[in-house]
Design a protein around this motif. Structure first.
Motif, PDB file in Angstrom:
ATOM      1  N   ALA A 183      22.408  60.146  48.151  1.00 36.47           N
ATOM      2  CA  ALA A 183      21.073  59.542  48.229  1.00 36.47           C
ATOM      3  C   ALA A 183      20.923  58.378  47.258  1.00 36.47           C
ATOM      4  O   ALA A 183      20.236  57.394  47.548  1.00 36.47           O
ATOM      5  N   GLN A 184      21.576  58.468  46.097  1.00 35.44           N
ATOM      6  CA  GLN A 184      21.489  57.387  45.119  1.00 35.44           C
ATOM      7  C   GLN A 184      22.208  56.121  45.581  1.00 35.44           C
ATOM      8  O   GLN A 184      21.963  55.044  45.031  1.00 35.44           O
ATOM      9  N   LEU A 185      23.075  56.242  46.573  1.00 37.84           N
ATOM     10  CA  LEU A 185      23.814  55.076  47.057  1.00 37.84           C
ATOM     11  C   LEU A 185      23.035  54.265  48.078  1.00 37.84           C
ATOM     12  O   LEU A 185      23.425  53.139  48.400  1.00 37.84           O
ATOM     13  N   VAL A 186      21.945  54.833  48.600  1.00 38.13           N
ATOM     14  CA  VAL A 186      21.144  54.108  49.590  1.00 38.13           C
ATOM     15  C   VAL A 186      20.583  52.838  48.950  1.00 38.13           C
ATOM     16  O   VAL A 186      20.014  52.871  47.861  1.00 38.13           O
ATOM     17  N   GLY A 187      20.751  51.709  49.637  1.00 36.22           N
ATOM     18  CA  GLY A 187      20.281  50.424  49.130  1.00 36.22           C
ATOM     19  C   GLY A 187      21.317  49.644  48.359  1.00 36.22           C
ATOM     20  O   GLY A 187      21.146  48.445  48.121  1.00 36.22           O
ATOM     21  N   HIS A 188      22.399  50.293  47.932  1.00 32.66           N
ATOM     22  CA  HIS A 188      23.484  49.580  47.251  1.00 32.66           C
ATOM     23  C   HIS A 188      24.472  49.031  48.278  1.00 32.66           C
ATOM     24  O   HIS A 188      24.733  49.655  49.318  1.00 32.66           O
ATOM     25  N   ARG A 189      25.038  47.863  47.977  1.00 29.64           N
ATOM     26  CA  ARG A 189      26.010  47.232  48.874  1.00 29.64           C
ATOM     27  C   ARG A 189      27.409  47.783  48.582  1.00 29.64           C
ATOM     28  O   ARG A 189      27.921  47.651  47.472  1.00 29.64           O
ATOM     29  N   ILE A 190      27.970  48.407  49.596  1.00 27.36           N
ATOM     30  CA  ILE A 190      29.330  48.943  49.491  1.00 27.36           C
ATOM     31  C   ILE A 190      30.224  48.076  50.369  1.00 27.36           C
ATOM     32  O   ILE A 190      30.034  47.998  51.585  1.00 27.36           O
ATOM     33  N   GLY A 194      38.495  46.331  54.571  1.00 27.72           N
ATOM     34  CA  GLY A 194      39.634  46.917  55.274  1.00 27.72           C
ATOM     35  C   GLY A 194      39.240  47.751  56.484  1.00 27.72           C
ATOM     36  O   GLY A 194      40.109  48.219  57.220  1.00 27.72           O
ATOM     37  N   ILE A 195      37.933  47.954  56.717  1.00 28.07           N
ATOM     38  CA  ILE A 195      37.506  48.735  57.880  1.00 28.07           C
ATOM     39  C   ILE A 195      37.731  47.915  59.147  1.00 28.07           C
ATOM     40  O   ILE A 195      37.273  46.775  59.249  1.00 28.07           O
ATOM     41  N   VAL A 196      38.438  48.500  60.101  1.00 29.24           N
ATOM     42  CA  VAL A 196      38.723  47.835  61.374  1.00 29.24           C
ATOM     43  C   VAL A 196      38.058  48.629  62.487  1.00 29.24           C
ATOM     44  O   VAL A 196      38.303  49.832  62.628  1.00 29.24           O
ATOM     45  N   PRO A 197      37.199  47.993  63.295  1.00 29.56           N
ATOM     46  CA  PRO A 197      36.559  48.712  64.404  1.00 29.56           C
ATOM     47  C   PRO A 197      37.597  49.326  65.337  1.00 29.56           C
ATOM     48  O   PRO A 197      38.628  48.727  65.626  1.00 29.56           O
ATOM     49  N   GLY A 198      37.314  50.543  65.794  1.00 34.30           N
ATOM     50  CA  GLY A 198      38.217  51.223  66.706  1.00 34.30           C
ATOM     51  C   GLY A 198      39.260  52.083  66.037  1.00 34.30           C
ATOM     52  O   GLY A 198      39.991  52.803  66.710  1.00 34.30           O
ATOM     53  N   ASP A 207      30.100  57.077  61.021  1.00 31.28           N
ATOM     54  CA  ASP A 207      29.352  58.331  60.934  1.00 31.28           C
ATOM     55  C   ASP A 207      28.706  58.509  59.557  1.00 31.28           C
ATOM     56  O   ASP A 207      27.593  59.044  59.446  1.00 31.28           O
ATOM     57  N   LEU A 208      29.410  58.085  58.513  1.00 27.37           N
ATOM     58  CA  LEU A 208      28.860  58.198  57.160  1.00 27.37           C
ATOM     59  C   LEU A 208      27.605  57.338  57.024  1.00 27.37           C
ATOM     60  O   LEU A 208      26.585  57.776  56.463  1.00 27.37           O
ATOM     61  N   LEU A 214      23.519  54.585  54.579  1.00 27.71           N
ATOM     62  CA  LEU A 214      24.182  53.731  53.591  1.00 27.71           C
ATOM     63  C   LEU A 214      24.390  52.320  54.147  1.00 27.71           C
ATOM     64  O   LEU A 214      24.296  52.082  55.358  1.00 27.71           O
ATOM     65  N   THR A 215      24.698  51.400  53.260  1.00 31.52           N
ATOM     66  CA  THR A 215      24.997  50.022  53.643  1.00 31.52           C
ATOM     67  C   THR A 215      26.458  49.736  53.318  1.00 31.52           C
ATOM     68  O   THR A 215      26.820  49.586  52.142  1.00 31.52           O
ATOM     69  N   ILE A 216      27.289  49.723  54.334  1.00 25.93           N
ATOM     70  CA  ILE A 216      28.703  49.415  54.157  1.00 25.93           C
ATOM     71  C   ILE A 216      28.993  48.108  54.859  1.00 25.93           C
ATOM     72  O   ILE A 216      28.754  47.969  56.066  1.00 25.93           O
ATOM     73  N   GLU A 217      29.499  47.120  54.115  1.00 26.90           N
ATOM     74  CA  GLU A 217      29.790  45.799  54.659  1.00 26.90           C
ATOM     75  C   GLU A 217      31.305  45.650  54.814  1.00 26.90           C
ATOM     76  O   GLU A 217      32.060  45.911  53.875  1.00 26.90           O
TER      77      GLU A 217
END
Length: 311
Positions: A183-190, A194-198, A207-208, A214-217
């Motif tokens: 919950a503390q990670l909500v709003g932080h930019r992660i 290296g994440i590749v769609p598929g 899913d996370l 969360l915000t994962i870029e």
């Protein structure tokens, strides 16, 4: 060229006698003579001269002998390449710095009697195809992502739930925390370029994000872990996720922080995959080693996607 005739020629050259070669090969002396005669006809030269002491190589026989030995060695290597009791166990670990590579280092230390080849395949489709063709014996993957069930001839067993940690630079708002909740990670930019769609890990982080807001870029080119660490160290607004067993080294000046994530702890599931008809004797030893060293799965207070196979 008849390899048995070549092998017989080499045996006679080694023994110096047709009779001794016949004993060594467990065939009759007549069979030895016939094989050597057939080889001489094929080559168009005499390979031995009969003497009171036995058989001596002719000049042509002396010239042919090293090549005959080389032919036999090549044949042995060809056979060994497809015999599971003689070739190395070939295992895909995806990446050299990840948990799977560490698991295989542990297996190799515990079982040095088995030869081992480690390969790194990026996509699960390539890994499954390699398992089915026999190009590899096993692969570490997270299974089975939505819409991509494993083929019926591929077996799997979960061997590790690896906790995620938050990696920050020294100026990040959470850098001083001993642990952080999801919950503390909500709003932080992660940031995770290296994440590749598929991919499996793409499905995992989708899913996370969906489960916890969360915000994962994944923006920008992926220049590798060194550049990722440099950027996180120098950018207070950015953090990244790092698996607990990922082995990385960074300059002391970076002062990076690896912070446990709790309530719940996201864990990345690692499963071992293999073809059900694979007879390699080292596979059973690998299964036993991983079972004996496996931490508890689905521990209280952990999270994993629903699509991960439970067994």
């Amino acid at each position: 060229m008849d390899l048995e005739a070549v092998r017989t020629f080499a045996a006679v050259a080694e023994a110096g006698q047709f009779q001794k070669a016949a004993v060594d090969l467990a065939i009759t002396q007549q069979a030895v003579s016939k094989r050597v005669a057939a080889l001489e006809r094929d080559l168009g030269v005499r390979l031995f001269s009969r003497t009171p002491r036995g058989a001596e190589l002719t000049i042509d026989g002396q010239a042919f002998l090293p090549h005959a030995r080389e032919l036999l060695q090549v044949a042995e290597r060809a056979v060994a390449s497809v015999r599971t009791d003689r070739r190395p166990l070939r295992v895909d670990v995806i990446a050299s710095r990840g948990a799977a590579a560490g698991l295989m280092r542990g297996f190799h230390a515990a079982h040095p009697e088995f030869d081992l080849n480690v390969v790194m395949l990026f996509e699960i489709e390539a890994a499954v195809a390699a398992l089915r063709s026999g190009a590899i014996d096993a692969s570490f993957r997270a299974v089975a992502m939505p819409g991509r069930p494993l083929p019926e001839d591929i077996e799997s067993v979960r061997v590790l739930d690896e906790p995620l940690q938050l990696l920050t630079g020294p100026a990040h708002a959470l850098a001083g925390a001993r642990s952080v909740t999801v919950a503390q990670l909500v709003g932080h930019r992660i940031w995770m370029p290296g994440i590749v769609p598929g991919t499996e890990w793409g499905a995992y982080y989708d899913d996370l994000v969906a489960g916890f807001g969360l915000t994962i870029e994944a923006t920008g080119p992926n220049f590798g872990s060194d550049v990722l660490l440099d950027t996180v160290a120098d950018t207070p607004a950015l953090a990244t996720f790092m698996s607990e067993r990922t082995r990385l080294v960074w300059p002391a000046g970076h002062d990076l922080r690896r912070i446990p994530v709790t309530d719940p702890t996201p864990v990345y599931p690692h499963s071992l995959l293999w073809h059900r008809d694979n007879p390699h004797p080292a596979l059973a030893a690998l299964h036993a080693h991983l079972a004996a060293t496996r931490p508890a799965l689905d521990a209280p207070g952990t999270w994993r996607p629903d699509w991960v196979l439970p067994h």
